[in-house]
Structure formats: structure tokens, C-alpha cells
Write an enzyme that holds these catalytic residues in place. Structure first.
Site, PDB file in Angstrom:
ATOM      1  N   ASN A   9       0.866  -1.180   0.000  1.00 48.65           N
ATOM      2  CA  ASN A   9       0.000   0.000   0.000  1.00 48.65           C
ATOM      3  C   ASN A   9       0.900   1.228   0.000  1.00 48.65           C
ATOM      4  O   ASN A   9       1.514   1.541   1.022  1.00 48.65           O
ATOM      5  CB  ASN A   9      -0.897  -0.033   1.245  1.00 48.65           C
ATOM      6  N   LYS A  11       0.040   4.237  -0.223  1.00 47.59           N
ATOM      7  CA  LYS A  11      -0.596   5.410   0.407  1.00 47.59           C
ATOM      8  C   LYS A  11      -0.401   6.650  -0.485  1.00 47.59           C
ATOM      9  O   LYS A  11      -0.451   6.530  -1.701  1.00 47.59           O
ATOM     10  CB  LYS A  11      -0.064   5.599   1.833  1.00 47.59           C
ATOM     11  N   HIS A  87      -9.400   1.034   5.288  1.00 49.93           N
ATOM     12  CA  HIS A  87      -8.111   1.293   5.944  1.00 49.93           C
ATOM     13  C   HIS A  87      -8.313   2.297   7.079  1.00 49.93           C
ATOM     14  O   HIS A  87      -9.083   3.256   6.940  1.00 49.93           O
ATOM     15  CB  HIS A  87      -7.101   1.824   4.920  1.00 49.93           C
ATOM     16  N   GLU A  89      -6.618   4.675   8.056  1.00 49.76           N
ATOM     17  CA  GLU A  89      -6.347   6.079   7.693  1.00 49.76           C
ATOM     18  C   GLU A  89      -7.551   6.706   6.992  1.00 49.76           C
ATOM     19  O   GLU A  89      -7.800   7.906   7.124  1.00 49.76           O
ATOM     20  CB  GLU A  89      -5.071   6.148   6.828  1.00 49.76           C
ATOM     21  N   GLU A 157      -4.934  -4.972  10.652  1.00 49.04           N
ATOM     22  CA  GLU A 157      -3.925  -3.928  10.827  1.00 49.04           C
ATOM     23  C   GLU A 157      -4.176  -3.186  12.135  1.00 49.04           C
ATOM     24  O   GLU A 157      -4.992  -2.246  12.172  1.00 49.04           O
ATOM     25  CB  GLU A 157      -3.985  -2.927   9.669  1.00 49.04           C
ATOM     26  N   GLY A 163       2.860   2.253  10.705  1.00 53.74           N
ATOM     27  CA  GLY A 163       3.799   3.349  10.525  1.00 53.74           C
ATOM     28  C   GLY A 163       4.541   3.737  11.793  1.00 53.74           C
ATOM     29  O   GLY A 163       5.165   4.797  11.853  1.00 53.74           O
ATOM     30  N   SER A 201       3.859  -2.221  10.195  1.00 54.23           N
ATOM     31  CA  SER A 201       5.312  -2.256  10.375  1.00 54.23           C
ATOM     32  C   SER A 201       5.949  -3.582   9.969  1.00 54.23           C
ATOM     33  O   SER A 201       6.936  -4.011  10.579  1.00 54.23           O
ATOM     34  CB  SER A 201       5.689  -1.881  11.816  1.00 54.23           C
TER      35      SER A 201
HETATM   36  P1  13P Z   1       3.345   0.329   7.568  1.00 53.23           P
HETATM   37  O1  13P Z   1       3.835  -0.975   6.955  1.00 53.23           O
HETATM   38  O2  13P Z   1       4.070   1.524   7.026  1.00 53.23           O
HETATM   39  O3  13P Z   1       3.284   0.250   9.044  1.00 53.23           O
HETATM   40  O4  13P Z   1       1.822   0.520   7.047  1.00 53.23           O
HETATM   41  C1  13P Z   1       0.939  -0.543   7.158  1.00 53.23           C
HETATM   42  C2  13P Z   1      -0.303  -0.197   6.440  1.00 53.23           C
HETATM   43  O5  13P Z   1      -1.056   0.677   6.853  1.00 53.23           O
HETATM   44  C3  13P Z   1      -0.599  -0.924   5.193  1.00 53.23           C
HETATM   45  O6  13P Z   1      -1.895  -0.675   4.760  1.00 53.23           O
END
Ligand code: 13P
Length: 241
Positions: A9, A11, A87, A89, A157, A163, A201
């Protein structure tokens, strides 16, 4: 067996120059694993042939007066075969609810794509011992009738692991994925075949121990999916698991 899936992803990262990383990912993707990248929608059309693609989010409507939004059909038309939904976010930045996410998942199916439904608890919810209640509520509320192993993947997640460099422990992931598998088996005829991904992560250094767990069928990777040299070792660890 559920499909093994290494999903990246990106983002809100990537300009056209990112095509070089995508080419390296496509060239190095191992056999036996679905290796897919969800770039920003602006890059879907610029990605190399042969790389499996996903969208990051979609509007539930097929078309219409929704300035700045993208329909599932548009993402499919631009080359996506998969699309993320729910997601954390999106839930935080855009206030998406489980009902919104369910409508998006239906739209993704209607456009002929498979949905990667993301669910996850906050740190506060985990510390209050509410993790499974929260996850089951998200799963039940955001996954419409008609889900099958062919049209749906579930990504766990934990919000606190995204992150942050703070990966959930194998014991934490194992307990959650085991519970999710049970819930999917109760609800879907082929719930045992639905791929369950872990995200938060994931890096080359922690991937193998996560993929060794019974009900971890792959990963949804953020930061470590931006560069082929970081992402390919994760896909290879999955192929070897
Ligand atoms: P990270 O791998 O950067 O922690 O992000 C995970 C994520 O949100 C994938 O959708």
C-alpha cells in the site's frame, strides 16, 4: 489453502518516477505468491504490464456528482484487480464508518475486483481488552452478504502498529488471526479459504516469523513496499513459508 498475498500500500506516496521501483517489483516477484501494489490512483495507468494492481479506496457510487472521488469501475478501468476498503487512515481522515466500508466493498465486487477489507483496533481498545469485540464488529459491519474467498481478503492492521515501527508480537497476531478464521468459517461457506493478511510495520526482518503462523496468509505492507529492495524480501519470505 488460502492464497498467499504480498500486498503493498503506497498510500499518498509516489510520482511517475516510482515506475522504476514497480518494474523491479514486477521483475522480482516470486512464484506462488500474489504480489500486488496499490499505488496512488494517479499512477495506476503508469505501472508496468504484468504487475498486479489495486486501488486504495473508492466511492460507493458507480458515477455522478462526487468531485474528487473515484468509482470502483474507474479503478478497474485503470488496471486495478483489487481494492482496499476500510483502511484505518480512511476511517480517521475521512470519517468512514463500517456501513460506508460495506458499501465500498459491494461497489468493488460490482466492478469485478476483489476487496481487501482492513480492520484493526486502537491501542486504547487493546488496553481495554476490547480487541476481538472491535474486530468482530468491524468484520460483521463492513463485510456485506455475498463475501467469498474469491472476492474478499481480510487484512488485520492494528492501528497502533501502522507506521510506528511497532509490530504486533507473533502471539498477538496468532490470537487475532485464529479468532478471525473462526469467525469467517462460521459466517462463510468457504471462510477457511479467505486469505488473512497482517499489516503494521512489516519488514524483511520480521516477516518470516509472522508468515510462520497458522492463519497468516500474507501481509499488507506500507513503508517497506515503496522500494523493491525492501518489499521483495517480504514476498520471498512468504513464498518460502
Ligand atoms: P506500515 O507498513 O508503514 O506500518 O503501514 C501498514 C499499512 O497501513 C498498510 O496498509
Amino acid at each position: 489453502m488460502p492464497q498467499k498475498i504480498a500486498a503493498g500500500n503506497w498510500k499518498m506516496n509516489g510520482l511517475r518516477a516510482a515506475r522504476a521501483e514497480a518494474e523491479a517489483i514486477a521483475a522480482g516477484a516470486p512464484e506462488g505468491v500474489v504480489t500486488l501494489i496499490c499505488p496512488p490512483a494517479t499512477l495506476l495507468g503508469a505501472m508496468p504490464e504484468g504487475l498486479t494492481l489495486g486501488g486504495q479506496a473508492c466511492h460507493p457510487a458507480e458515477s455522478g456528482a462526487h468531485t474528487g472521488d473515484l468509482s470502483a469501475a474507474m479503478l478497474a478501468d485503470a488496471g486495478a484487480a483489487w481494492c482496499l476498503a476500510g483502511h484505518s487512515e480512511r476511517r480517521t481522515d475521512h470519517g468512514e464508518t463500517d456501513a460506508d466500508v460495506a458499501a465500498q466493498v459491494s461497489a468493488i465486487w460490482t466492478a469485478g475486483m476483489a476487496a481487501i477489507l482492513c480492520i484493526g483496533e486502537t491501542l486504547e481498545e487493546r488496553e481495554a481488552d476490547r480487541t476481538l469485540d472491535v474486530l468482530f464488529a468491524q468484520l460483521d459491519g463492513a463485510l456485506p452478504e455475498g463475501a467469498t474467498a474469491a472476492n474478499t481478503v481480510v487484512a488485520y492492521e492494528p492501528v497502533w502498529a501502522i507506521g510506528t515501527g511497532k509490530v504486533a508480537t507473533p502471539d498477538q497476531v496468532d490470537a487475532v488471526h485464529d479468532a478471525l478464521r473462526g469467525r469467517l468459517e462460521d459466517r462463510l461457506a468457504d471462510g477457511g479459504q479467505v486469505s488473512l493478511l497482517y499489516g503494521g510495520s512489516v519488514k524483511a526482518g520480521n516477516a518470516a516469523e509472522l508468515f510462520a503462523l497458522d492463519h497468516v496468509n500474507g501481509a499488507l505492507v506500507g513503508g517497506a513496499s515503496l522500494r523493491a529492495e525492501d518489499f521483495l524480501p517480504i514476498a520471498r519470505a512468504l513464498a518460502a513459508s
